[in-house]
Motif scaffolding. Sequence first.
Motif, mmCIF file in Angstrom:
data_model
loop_
_atom_site.group_PDB
_atom_site.id
_atom_site.type_symbol
_atom_site.label_atom_id
_atom_site.label_comp_id
_atom_site.label_asym_id
_atom_site.label_seq_id
_atom_site.Cartn_x
_atom_site.Cartn_y
_atom_site.Cartn_z
ATOM 1 N N GLU A 112 59.590 -33.735 44.719
ATOM 2 C CA GLU A 112 59.013 -34.941 45.320
ATOM 3 C C GLU A 112 58.095 -35.577 44.284
ATOM 4 O OE1 GLU A 112 57.227 -36.530 49.560
ATOM 5 O OE2 GLU A 112 57.177 -34.382 49.109
ATOM 6 N N ARG A 113 58.508 -36.733 43.782
ATOM 7 C CA ARG A 113 57.781 -37.373 42.696
ATOM 8 C C ARG A 113 57.676 -38.879 42.932
ATOM 9 N NH1 ARG A 113 57.109 -32.764 41.787
ATOM 10 N NH2 ARG A 113 57.348 -31.592 39.823
ATOM 11 N N ARG A 114 56.667 -39.485 42.325
ATOM 12 C CA ARG A 114 56.523 -40.941 42.277
ATOM 13 C C ARG A 114 56.802 -41.368 40.845
ATOM 14 N NH1 ARG A 114 56.670 -44.681 46.139
ATOM 15 N NH2 ARG A 114 55.398 -43.295 47.428
ATOM 16 N N THR A 115 57.772 -42.253 40.660
ATOM 17 C CA THR A 115 58.147 -42.668 39.308
ATOM 18 C C THR A 115 57.156 -43.687 38.762
ATOM 19 O OG1 THR A 115 59.524 -44.538 39.965
ATOM 20 C CG2 THR A 115 60.555 -42.338 39.986
ATOM 21 N N ALA A 116 57.287 -43.979 37.466
ATOM 22 C CA ALA A 116 56.399 -44.946 36.825
ATOM 23 C C ALA A 116 56.532 -46.335 37.439
ATOM 24 C CB ALA A 116 56.686 -45.003 35.325
ATOM 25 N N SER A 117 57.702 -46.638 37.971
ATOM 26 C CA SER A 117 57.914 -47.950 38.596
ATOM 27 C C SER A 117 57.455 -47.989 40.046
ATOM 28 C CB SER A 117 59.400 -48.324 38.525
ATOM 29 O OG SER A 117 60.179 -47.433 39.293
ATOM 30 N N GLY A 118 57.017 -46.852 40.572
ATOM 31 C CA GLY A 118 56.527 -46.798 41.946
ATOM 32 C C GLY A 118 57.530 -46.296 42.958
ATOM 33 N N ALA A 119 58.736 -45.974 42.531
ATOM 34 C CA ALA A 119 59.746 -45.450 43.457
ATOM 35 C C ALA A 119 59.407 -44.015 43.842
ATOM 36 C CB ALA A 119 61.126 -45.510 42.820
ATOM 37 N N GLY A 120 59.700 -43.669 45.072
ATOM 38 C CA GLY A 120 59.544 -42.295 45.533
ATOM 39 C C GLY A 120 60.875 -41.569 45.442
ATOM 40 N N LEU A 121 60.900 -40.425 44.767
ATOM 41 C CA LEU A 121 62.132 -39.657 44.564
ATOM 42 C C LEU A 121 61.988 -38.284 45.186
ATOM 43 C CD1 LEU A 121 64.284 -39.350 41.386
ATOM 44 C CD2 LEU A 121 63.363 -37.272 42.436
ATOM 45 N N GLN A 122 63.029 -37.840 45.871
ATOM 46 C CA GLN A 122 63.071 -36.495 46.434
ATOM 47 C C GLN A 122 64.431 -35.862 46.155
ATOM 48 O OE1 GLN A 122 62.232 -37.240 50.625
ATOM 49 N NE2 GLN A 122 60.163 -36.447 50.371
ATOM 50 N N VAL A 123 64.421 -34.547 46.002
ATOM 51 C CA VAL A 123 65.654 -33.761 45.979
ATOM 52 C C VAL A 123 65.618 -32.833 47.177
ATOM 53 C CG1 VAL A 123 67.016 -32.044 44.743
ATOM 54 C CG2 VAL A 123 65.868 -33.869 43.473
ATOM 55 N N VAL A 136 65.899 -41.867 47.067
ATOM 56 C CA VAL A 136 64.780 -42.659 46.565
ATOM 57 C C VAL A 136 64.467 -43.770 47.551
ATOM 58 C CG1 VAL A 136 65.112 -42.236 44.094
ATOM 59 C CG2 VAL A 136 66.402 -44.057 45.219
ATOM 60 N N ARG A 137 63.241 -44.283 47.456
ATOM 61 C CA ARG A 137 62.853 -45.473 48.215
ATOM 62 C C ARG A 137 61.794 -46.228 47.429
ATOM 63 N NH1 ARG A 137 60.006 -44.845 53.791
ATOM 64 N NH2 ARG A 137 59.889 -47.082 53.384
#
Length: 202
Positions: A112-123, A136-137
Amino acid sequence: MQPQPLFFRKRRSARTPGGPCADEVAGARPADGRPAEPRAGRGRRGTTVAALLLPPDRTPDGVSGPPTNGAGSGTGTATGAGPPPPRCRGRACEGRDPMNMLCGIGLDTLVERRTASGAGLQVRYSPVCGTSWGRVRDTRVGDRIELTAAGPTRSAEITDALDATAYVYTPMTRTAPGTLVRACFRPAGQTRREECFEATVR
């Protein structure tokens, strides 16, 4: 309390509606070009059907709802059978839609991470189905997520403004405890570099 229905319109690519209780849905062609079979994505009909199949205290995302006595009072304990079994396991789930296959219950979140562009990513990982997928969202049109484990790379791309406000997720890939899973977020345009994250299935 009855599960809250999710209202969907039919879509064509791999996506799912935003919100804490929506994860995997039937309805879209995987972005990696596999044959059209029950598919992962933001498709909306599949989540509604899956929600209707679950008992009153369960939601499609594996989150328990408030207890109910089955009479709509919101008190007491849940009645009826447990959640239905998944429609596939392991190899049979490869490239398929996790919600349509009823794999979106009892999940583990590996990344569960927040990318540099602000997207939320989960696996996500389903111990019952033996599969993983990414989502992602808070994205932009043209952003892309790719998930690689032991099998083929699975991917999904944000194709319109509705995608950008929804959870967009990949088809499933087979995993098991000890499998290394790698998710890469590829932002639209050339101004930002891709970001990759790894985790081992527990």
